[in-house]
Motif scaffolding. Structure first.
Motif, PDB file in Angstrom:
ATOM      1  N   GLY A 125     -61.965 -46.818   1.716  1.00 22.46           N
ATOM      2  CA  GLY A 125     -63.158 -45.966   1.785  1.00 22.46           C
ATOM      3  C   GLY A 125     -64.253 -46.307   0.784  1.00 22.46           C
ATOM      4  O   GLY A 125     -65.293 -45.659   0.759  1.00 22.46           O
ATOM      5  N   GLY A 151     -61.057 -35.024   6.269  1.00 23.10           N
ATOM      6  CA  GLY A 151     -61.528 -35.060   4.881  1.00 23.10           C
ATOM      7  C   GLY A 151     -61.389 -36.420   4.208  1.00 23.10           C
ATOM      8  O   GLY A 151     -62.064 -36.714   3.232  1.00 23.10           O
ATOM      9  N   ALA A 152     -60.489 -37.233   4.747  1.00 25.10           N
ATOM     10  CA  ALA A 152     -60.283 -38.614   4.284  1.00 25.10           C
ATOM     11  C   ALA A 152     -60.247 -38.733   2.756  1.00 25.10           C
ATOM     12  O   ALA A 152     -59.857 -37.802   2.061  1.00 25.10           O
ATOM     13  CB  ALA A 152     -61.331 -39.527   4.897  1.00 25.10           C
ATOM     14  N   THR A 153     -60.648 -39.899   2.262  1.00 26.72           N
ATOM     15  CA  THR A 153     -60.583 -40.164   0.825  1.00 26.72           C
ATOM     16  C   THR A 153     -61.488 -39.224   0.037  1.00 26.72           C
ATOM     17  O   THR A 153     -61.139 -38.770  -1.055  1.00 26.72           O
ATOM     18  CB  THR A 153     -60.999 -41.626   0.544  1.00 26.72           C
ATOM     19  N   ALA A 154     -62.654 -38.920   0.595  1.00 23.53           N
ATOM     20  CA  ALA A 154     -63.631 -38.102  -0.124  1.00 23.53           C
ATOM     21  C   ALA A 154     -63.052 -36.755  -0.534  1.00 23.53           C
ATOM     22  O   ALA A 154     -63.288 -36.282  -1.641  1.00 23.53           O
ATOM     23  CB  ALA A 154     -64.879 -37.906   0.740  1.00 23.53           C
ATOM     24  N   ALA A 155     -62.271 -36.144   0.352  1.00 22.22           N
ATOM     25  CA  ALA A 155     -61.722 -34.813   0.038  1.00 22.22           C
ATOM     26  C   ALA A 155     -60.650 -34.891  -1.039  1.00 22.22           C
ATOM     27  O   ALA A 155     -60.645 -34.092  -1.966  1.00 22.22           O
ATOM     28  CB  ALA A 155     -61.175 -34.147   1.297  1.00 22.22           C
ATOM     29  N   HIS A 156     -59.742 -35.883  -0.947  1.00 21.99           N
ATOM     30  CA  HIS A 156     -58.665 -35.870  -1.939  1.00 21.99           C
ATOM     31  C   HIS A 156     -59.125 -36.367  -3.301  1.00 21.99           C
ATOM     32  O   HIS A 156     -58.454 -36.162  -4.295  1.00 21.99           O
ATOM     33  CB  HIS A 156     -57.391 -36.566  -1.434  1.00 21.99           C
ATOM     34  N   GLN A 157     -60.306 -36.990  -3.331  1.00 21.43           N
ATOM     35  CA  GLN A 157     -60.861 -37.341  -4.640  1.00 21.43           C
ATOM     36  C   GLN A 157     -61.662 -36.183  -5.219  1.00 21.43           C
ATOM     37  O   GLN A 157     -62.191 -36.270  -6.322  1.00 21.43           O
ATOM     38  CB  GLN A 157     -61.763 -38.579  -4.519  1.00 21.43           C
ATOM     39  N   THR A 158     -61.782 -35.107  -4.462  1.00 23.44           N
ATOM     40  CA  THR A 158     -62.652 -34.009  -4.878  1.00 23.44           C
ATOM     41  C   THR A 158     -61.894 -32.726  -5.202  1.00 23.44           C
ATOM     42  O   THR A 158     -62.134 -32.102  -6.224  1.00 23.44           O
ATOM     43  CB  THR A 158     -63.707 -33.720  -3.775  1.00 23.44           C
ATOM     44  N   ASP A 159     -60.982 -32.323  -4.293  1.00 26.08           N
ATOM     45  CA  ASP A 159     -60.330 -31.022  -4.470  1.00 26.08           C
ATOM     46  C   ASP A 159     -59.036 -30.957  -3.666  1.00 26.08           C
ATOM     47  O   ASP A 159     -59.006 -31.329  -2.494  1.00 26.08           O
ATOM     48  CB  ASP A 159     -61.300 -29.917  -4.002  1.00 26.08           C
TER      49      ASP A 159
END
Lengths: 292, 190
Positions: free
Chosen positions: A194, A43-51
């Motif tokens: 990222g 999930g990298a950066t995209a996931a933790h910036q999302t949910d």
């Protein structure tokens, strides 16, 4: 020494060389790496910036697979390593999150799988003495700026990797290989990670400062251990030259590529042909001294 | 520096409470030493550095804070969290502000990080792993900046730094389940 090896998505795209060199080095040092079947993206950066649930569950699905293998997980990509450790932390410190994650991954996971970075395995499990005894070549005084970036060392209470402000793991490996590891101030500065595509402006500015500082410190190459640091510091040198006119010409190698060269593994096998800034100067140096 | 904030009690409480809830941070711990800003690699590239964001939240800023440029220039390097003498997870506050900005549809900014994140996650949802070409295409079509970085593609393809074929072998079933459950959880909360 047997580990569950999580390659991470970039191992099959932008960081094929990171993966290839790690596998080649592991084989040369007798480290047995087994991929967890069906491993999926962290999930990298995209996931933790999302949910938050998404960000903890994507790594946890892989940790659950590794738990069933009964092995420690070894990660090479600093971003994947960070996400695995953060997921373990979230699950083991927040009971509500543990429940949500277990439900999402379809299995009860308590955050207990041990996650190691390949550098930790090299230093702690293999050991510098064994590595030194296995080397076939020396870096012969090559001046190396070791760059750690963010994701290995921060948040330190979660990753617990080396020292958060002045890590020396890569430096110790470089010294063992006969190189000179430089004292320089940008070891744990950020390259932009990222945001390479979404905020290229930010990344070009940050990488210019880092590569410029390495050069000022006398570096002949930079050693990294993160695929995002590598591609940012390497590829963005083209943009730096276009935008500022400064041509750094600084080879940016994975530590496993440097180690592979010293173990006598061919440059092609280590994916050195994949670097954007040529590493010919580094390879030639080793070749010359190999015949001394 | 003078900080002006809009006073509107209902909105104010909402933002602070949500930021603290999502990030798990006690905003009152900040005493404005500015170590976060001193170490922030993007502070000089933005109008409002992290310490100012902390102060604005502390003073009870409303939704206008979600338009701050640092929210999407922040590189998540966590230097701020690592150096905060009060142990405040400033980076978690930034994550919370991003999540709120998306939720309240305030996320319009240069570079379009949310669009990139969506493109990234949609390939993960589909293939279980990232698929660069699809991700880059989705992102570029979204931004209409089709030509950025394209000069590097031939070299990258030649060096096999971009995979042509989608990833195979991933446990896609579990990944899809995770996306479904995360979405459900979010819906349940609202």
């Amino acid at each position: 020494m047997k580990y569950a090896y999580y390659p991470g998505c970039s191992a099959h795209s932008t960081a094929r060389d990171m993966h290839e060199s790690a596998v080649a080095v592991a084989e040369a040092l007798g480290i047995d790496l087994v991929e967890p079947p069906g491993w999926t993206c962290c999930g990298a950066t995209a996931a933790h910036q999302t949910d938050r649930v998404l960000a903890a569950s994507l790594p946890a699905a892989n940790l659950l697979k590794v738990r069933d293998m009964g092995l420690d997980m070894v990660v090479n990509c600093a971003a994947c390593y960070n996400r695995m450790k953060v997921a373990n932390h979230e699950v083991s410190t927040d009971p509500a999150m543990q429940k949500l994650v277990s439900d999402a991954v379809g299995g009860d996971y308590d955050g207990s799988v041990k996650v190691r970075h390949i550098i930790e395995v090299l230093l702690e499990d293999v050991g510098l003495d064994v590595i030194k005894a296995t080397l076939k070549r020396s870096l012969n005084g090559l001046q190396v700026a070791c760059y750690y970036g963010c994701l290995l060392v921060r948040p330190h209470e979660v990753t617990n990797f080396d020292d958060p402000e002045n890590p020396t793991s890569l430096d110790r490996l470089v010294s063992a290989m006969g190189g000179v590891s430089l004292d320089w101030p940008h070891k744990v500065e950020c390259c932009g990670g990222g945001l390479s595509m979404s905020r290229t402006d930010v990344v070009v500015s940050l990488t210019d400062a880092i590569v410029g500082m390495a050069k000022a410190a006398g570096a002949q190459c930079i050693a990294v251990s993160c695929p995002m640091c590598q591609i940012n510091l390497d590829m963005r040198q083209l943009d730096i030259e276009k935008q500022t006119g400064t041509r750094h010409d600084m080879p940016v190698l994975y530590i496993t590529q440097l180690l592979g060269l010293c173990l006598g593994i061919s440059p092609d096998e280590l994916g050195l042909n994949k670097l954007m800034v040529s590493s010919a100067s580094v390879i030639e140096r080793l070749e010359v001294h190999a015949h001394d | 520096m003078t900080i002006t904030i809009k006073k509107s009690s209902k909105e104010i409480e909402g933002l602070i409470r949500r930021v603290e809830e999502i990030s798990g941070v006690d905003l009152n711990l900040c005493y404005q030493c500015k170590k976060c800003t001193s170490g922030c690699p993007v502070a000089k590239l933005t109008k409002s550095p992290p310490s100012e964001i902390m102060r604005r939240l502390h003073l009870g800023a409303g939704d206008e804070l979600l338009g701050s440029d640092i929210i999407w220039a922040c590189v998540s390097c966590e230097t701020c969290s690592a150096r905060c003498p009060m142990g405040i997870e400033v980076a978690a506050v930034m994550d919370a502000l991003r999540i709120l900005a998306l939720e309240k549809k305030a996320a319009k900014q240069e570079g379009n990080v949310p669009l990139f994140n969506r493109a990234f996650l949609s390939t993960v949802k589909l293939f279980g792993r990232t698929y660069d070409i699809a991700m880059i295409a989705a992102y570029k079509i979204g931004t209409l900046k089709l030509m950025n970085d394209t000069e590097k593609f031939p070299t990258m393809l030649k060096k096999r730094k971009i995979a042509l074929l989608p990833p195979t072998g991933a446990d896609r079933k579990t990944t899809r389940r995770i996306f479904k459950k995360a979405k459900q959880n979010k819906a349940d909360k609202e």
